[in-house]
Design a protein around this motif. Structure first.
Motif, PDB file in Angstrom:
ATOM      1  N   MET A 188      -2.725  -8.663  14.654  1.00  0.00           N
ATOM      2  CA  MET A 188      -4.155  -8.815  14.525  1.00  0.00           C
ATOM      3  C   MET A 188      -4.450 -10.152  13.882  1.00  0.00           C
ATOM      4  O   MET A 188      -3.631 -10.713  13.170  1.00  0.00           O
ATOM      5  CB  MET A 188      -4.739  -7.678  13.697  1.00  0.00           C
ATOM      6  N   SER A 189      -5.660 -10.691  14.078  1.00  0.00           N
ATOM      7  CA  SER A 189      -6.031 -11.990  13.533  1.00  0.00           C
ATOM      8  C   SER A 189      -7.132 -11.792  12.520  1.00  0.00           C
ATOM      9  O   SER A 189      -8.145 -11.146  12.785  1.00  0.00           O
ATOM     10  CB  SER A 189      -6.495 -12.909  14.668  1.00  0.00           C
ATOM     11  N   THR A 190      -6.964 -12.342  11.309  1.00  0.00           N
ATOM     12  CA  THR A 190      -7.935 -12.180  10.239  1.00  0.00           C
ATOM     13  C   THR A 190      -8.138 -13.498   9.543  1.00  0.00           C
ATOM     14  O   THR A 190      -7.311 -14.403   9.601  1.00  0.00           O
ATOM     15  CB  THR A 190      -7.458 -11.149   9.194  1.00  0.00           C
ATOM     16  N   VAL A 223       7.546  -7.696  11.277  1.00  0.00           N
ATOM     17  CA  VAL A 223       6.186  -8.185  11.036  1.00  0.00           C
ATOM     18  C   VAL A 223       6.258  -9.709  11.051  1.00  0.00           C
ATOM     19  O   VAL A 223       6.970 -10.309  10.244  1.00  0.00           O
ATOM     20  CB  VAL A 223       5.631  -7.687   9.690  1.00  0.00           C
ATOM     21  N   ILE A 224       5.544 -10.323  11.981  1.00  0.00           N
ATOM     22  CA  ILE A 224       5.562 -11.773  12.140  1.00  0.00           C
ATOM     23  C   ILE A 224       4.156 -12.301  11.886  1.00  0.00           C
ATOM     24  O   ILE A 224       3.177 -11.758  12.415  1.00  0.00           O
ATOM     25  CB  ILE A 224       6.047 -12.161  13.560  1.00  0.00           C
ATOM     26  N   MET A 225       4.064 -13.369  11.102  1.00  0.00           N
ATOM     27  CA  MET A 225       2.750 -13.907  10.719  1.00  0.00           C
ATOM     28  C   MET A 225       2.739 -15.418  10.901  1.00  0.00           C
ATOM     29  O   MET A 225       3.748 -16.083  10.677  1.00  0.00           O
ATOM     30  CB  MET A 225       2.424 -13.550   9.263  1.00  0.00           C
ATOM     31  N   TRP A 226       1.580 -15.919  11.332  1.00  0.00           N
ATOM     32  CA  TRP A 226       1.416 -17.368  11.416  1.00  0.00           C
ATOM     33  C   TRP A 226      -0.057 -17.746  11.197  1.00  0.00           C
ATOM     34  O   TRP A 226      -0.964 -16.965  11.505  1.00  0.00           O
ATOM     35  CB  TRP A 226       1.911 -17.896  12.761  1.00  0.00           C
ATOM     36  N   PRO A 227      -0.274 -18.934  10.656  1.00  0.00           N
ATOM     37  CA  PRO A 227      -1.647 -19.405  10.445  1.00  0.00           C
ATOM     38  C   PRO A 227      -2.215 -20.009  11.724  1.00  0.00           C
ATOM     39  O   PRO A 227      -1.481 -20.557  12.551  1.00  0.00           O
ATOM     40  CB  PRO A 227      -1.481 -20.471   9.352  1.00  0.00           C
ATOM     41  N   ARG A 278       5.450   2.037  11.378  1.00  0.00           N
ATOM     42  CA  ARG A 278       4.476   1.879  10.296  1.00  0.00           C
ATOM     43  C   ARG A 278       3.546   0.725  10.658  1.00  0.00           C
ATOM     44  O   ARG A 278       4.015  -0.350  11.047  1.00  0.00           O
ATOM     45  CB  ARG A 278       5.166   1.590   8.956  1.00  0.00           C
ATOM     46  N   VAL A 279       2.262   0.925  10.529  1.00  0.00           N
ATOM     47  CA  VAL A 279       1.287  -0.096  10.910  1.00  0.00           C
ATOM     48  C   VAL A 279       1.004  -1.006   9.722  1.00  0.00           C
ATOM     49  O   VAL A 279       0.658  -0.540   8.627  1.00  0.00           O
ATOM     50  CB  VAL A 279      -0.020   0.553  11.408  1.00  0.00           C
ATOM     51  N   ALA A 280       1.179  -2.307   9.934  1.00  0.00           N
ATOM     52  CA  ALA A 280       0.923  -3.302   8.890  1.00  0.00           C
ATOM     53  C   ALA A 280      -0.474  -3.885   9.061  1.00  0.00           C
ATOM     54  O   ALA A 280      -0.971  -4.042  10.182  1.00  0.00           O
ATOM     55  CB  ALA A 280       1.968  -4.408   8.961  1.00  0.00           C
ATOM     56  N   THR A 281      -1.090  -4.227   7.941  1.00  0.00           N
ATOM     57  CA  THR A 281      -2.433  -4.803   7.944  1.00  0.00           C
ATOM     58  C   THR A 281      -2.432  -6.085   7.131  1.00  0.00           C
ATOM     59  O   THR A 281      -2.003  -6.088   5.968  1.00  0.00           O
ATOM     60  CB  THR A 281      -3.456  -3.819   7.346  1.00  0.00           C
ATOM     61  N   LYS A 293       1.250 -19.070   1.684  1.00  0.00           N
ATOM     62  CA  LYS A 293       1.747 -17.692   1.712  1.00  0.00           C
ATOM     63  C   LYS A 293       0.818 -16.822   2.539  1.00  0.00           C
ATOM     64  O   LYS A 293      -0.387 -17.074   2.642  1.00  0.00           O
ATOM     65  CB  LYS A 293       1.889 -17.132   0.304  1.00  0.00           C
ATOM     66  N   MET A 294       1.390 -15.778   3.126  1.00  0.00           N
ATOM     67  CA  MET A 294       0.626 -14.815   3.917  1.00  0.00           C
ATOM     68  C   MET A 294       1.034 -13.412   3.482  1.00  0.00           C
ATOM     69  O   MET A 294       2.220 -13.129   3.327  1.00  0.00           O
ATOM     70  CB  MET A 294       0.894 -15.032   5.411  1.00  0.00           C
ATOM     71  N   THR A 295       0.055 -12.561   3.310  1.00  0.00           N
ATOM     72  CA  THR A 295       0.286 -11.247   2.716  1.00  0.00           C
ATOM     73  C   THR A 295      -0.171 -10.143   3.663  1.00  0.00           C
ATOM     74  O   THR A 295      -1.142 -10.312   4.403  1.00  0.00           O
ATOM     75  CB  THR A 295      -0.465 -11.133   1.375  1.00  0.00           C
ATOM     76  N   TYR A 296       0.522  -9.027   3.608  1.00  0.00           N
ATOM     77  CA  TYR A 296       0.119  -7.859   4.385  1.00  0.00           C
ATOM     78  C   TYR A 296       0.492  -6.598   3.618  1.00  0.00           C
ATOM     79  O   TYR A 296       1.322  -6.620   2.703  1.00  0.00           O
ATOM     80  CB  TYR A 296       0.773  -7.861   5.776  1.00  0.00           C
ATOM     81  N   THR A 297      -0.123  -5.494   4.007  1.00  0.00           N
ATOM     82  CA  THR A 297       0.139  -4.189   3.394  1.00  0.00           C
ATOM     83  C   THR A 297       0.641  -3.237   4.469  1.00  0.00           C
ATOM     84  O   THR A 297       0.168  -3.261   5.613  1.00  0.00           O
ATOM     85  CB  THR A 297      -1.134  -3.626   2.738  1.00  0.00           C
ATOM     86  N   ILE A 298       1.602  -2.385   4.083  1.00  0.00           N
ATOM     87  CA  ILE A 298       2.215  -1.455   5.018  1.00  0.00           C
ATOM     88  C   ILE A 298       2.569  -0.178   4.257  1.00  0.00           C
ATOM     89  O   ILE A 298       2.851  -0.225   3.050  1.00  0.00           O
ATOM     90  CB  ILE A 298       3.482  -2.090   5.651  1.00  0.00           C
ATOM     91  N   PRO A 299       2.515   0.987   4.872  1.00  0.00           N
ATOM     92  CA  PRO A 299       2.926   2.221   4.179  1.00  0.00           C
ATOM     93  C   PRO A 299       4.337   2.097   3.625  1.00  0.00           C
ATOM     94  O   PRO A 299       5.225   1.534   4.280  1.00  0.00           O
ATOM     95  CB  PRO A 299       2.849   3.280   5.280  1.00  0.00           C
ATOM     96  N   SER A 300       4.536   2.601   2.421  1.00  0.00           N
ATOM     97  CA  SER A 300       5.848   2.501   1.774  1.00  0.00           C
ATOM     98  C   SER A 300       6.895   3.281   2.550  1.00  0.00           C
ATOM     99  O   SER A 300       6.618   4.352   3.105  1.00  0.00           O
ATOM    100  CB  SER A 300       5.772   3.032   0.339  1.00  0.00           C
TER     101      SER A 300
END
Length: 398
Positions: A1-3, A69-73, A100-103, A117-124
């Motif tokens: 997703m893009s935020t 989980v892959i992230m880029w700006p 597990r779905v990451a946000t 830095k880039m941050t996300y949350t995911i169920p433990s």
């Protein structure tokens, strides 16, 4: 997703006591995690040693079939989070149903400065110590879509992160945190990785120790004893054969167990070719030894097939040197996801790749003696008499 992303640097671990977490750093990126009950917040941060294109982490020990989980700006200041999976060491594709779905957490991300830095949350996931993999790429996809094409990473590897450490209210950057774990902490070897190690050891011993030993024995001993062939075939077939067959079988089993495709790279394809060439060489050697038509033995010197046998043996050993080197330098890290072997392996390879040819070339000094021994003792008056031992047929034995 893009935020969207902002320059806010506050994370949940800065404002709340009683939480646990941990961090681990590699050359190009750090990963920190904060456990907050049923969810965990992860931060992927560049160390500033290379241009940031994209960063990734996965929950497992190898790339194959590991949720990532892959992230880029993006150029508009937003962040793309893409959850992917790959069947092997290939570009991962979007996982439509991740376990597990990451946000993405734009408020805790910071794309400014030299260590974005880039941050996300995911169920433990449960458990304080987790095996993870990481990757750092320097080429930005230039596309905010979750299925954008990724250029291969600059560096990657497996490691562990311990999320059981108590956190205080002091904001600590994992890039400069003295308590951050080094990224060289490796998880235990997986069964398929142990198979790869056994495959490499057995094939190295078979192709680069036993085969050269058998060849050198033939080169040096044939002018001094008529029993040299016994030692030669014991080295080349009785000892090297089981070693090579078992080593190749373990390599095939490792590929199967890891879920990777067969024959998808040069190392695997060359391995099959060298394996087939080895058995062709064994068959040629047996034919030369056991099948000797009269035209090869009456009044003639060493036949062409004997020279071919020696040439094929040299080619097999030369290809094996190449194969072993690509195995420990390229195939091992690509297939296992672990770092390449240390420089000691390079040193041993360089010493051996020089020593074996030098020893063989030195043995060529015995060729004049060998040719003299293989010459008929006296010229036979006819083919009929030349077949009789007393008229001295050529004495080469293979």
């Amino acid at each position: 997703m893009s935020t969207g992303a902002t320059s806010t640097s506050t994370t949940p671990s800065n404002s709340t006591n009683g939480l646990t977490g941990g961090s681990v750093c590699t050359t190009y990126m750090c990963i920190s995690g904060v456990v907050n009950g049923s969810s965990t917040t992860y931060t992927l941060q560049s160390t500033g040693k290379a241009k940031l294109g994209w960063m990734a982490m996965g929950f497992g020990s190898t790339m194959a079939n590991t949720p990532m989980v892959i992230m880029w700006p993006n150029s508009d200041g937003s962040i793309t989070l893409s959850q992917r999976k790959a069947p092997a060491e290939v570009m991962p594709t979007v996982d439509a149903n991740p376990p597990r779905v990451a946000t993405a957490d734009p408020s805790a991300s910071d794309l400014t400065g030299s260590t974005p830095k880039m941050t996300y949350t995911i169920p433990s996931a449960g458990g304080s110590s987790q095996n993870i993999i990481w990757a750092f790429g320097t080429t930005n996809p230039n596309d905010a879509a979750v299925d954008a094409t990724l250029v291969e990473h600059l560096d990657s590897g497996p490691t562990k992160i311990d999320l059981s450490q108590p956190l205080n209210s002091t904001n600590q950057n994992p890039v400069t945190d003295p308590d951050a774990s080094p990224g060289t902490v490796l998880p235990p070897l997986q069964p398929f990785q142990k198979m790869i190690i056994a495959h490499g050891l057995l094939c190295t011993i078979g192709f680069l120790v036993l085969l050269p030993a058998g060849g050198l024995l033939a080169r040096y001993a044939r002018t001094f004893t008529s029993t040299w062939f016994t030692g030669h075939w014991i080295f080349q077939f009785a000892l090297a054969g089981p070693m090579i067959v078992t080593g190749v079988a373990l390599g095939i089993a490792a590929v199967e167990k890891s879920g990777m495709p067969h024959l998808n790279d040069d190392h695997k394809r060359w391995g099959v070719a060298i394996f087939a060439l080895y058995f062709a060489q064994i068959a040629l050697g047996a034919a030369i030894h056991w099948i000797k038509p009269k035209s090869w033995t009456v009044g003639k010197r060493r036949p062409l097939q004997n020279y071919l046998h020696a040439l094929v043996g040299i080619v097999i050993v030369a290809l094996a040197f190449y194969q072993v080197r690509t195995g420990f330098r390229t195939e091992w890290p690509n297939t296992s996801g672990r770092p390449p072997l240390g420089n000691a392996a390079n040193i041993v390879w360089y010493v051996w790749v020089v020593a074996v040819p030098v020893l063989y070339i030195a043995g060529l000094a015995f060729l004049p003696r060998q040719y003299r021994q293989e010459r008929p003792h006296k010229k036979a008056p006819s083919d009929e008499y030349a077949m009789q031992e007393q008229y001295g047929r050529p004495r080469y034995s293979d």
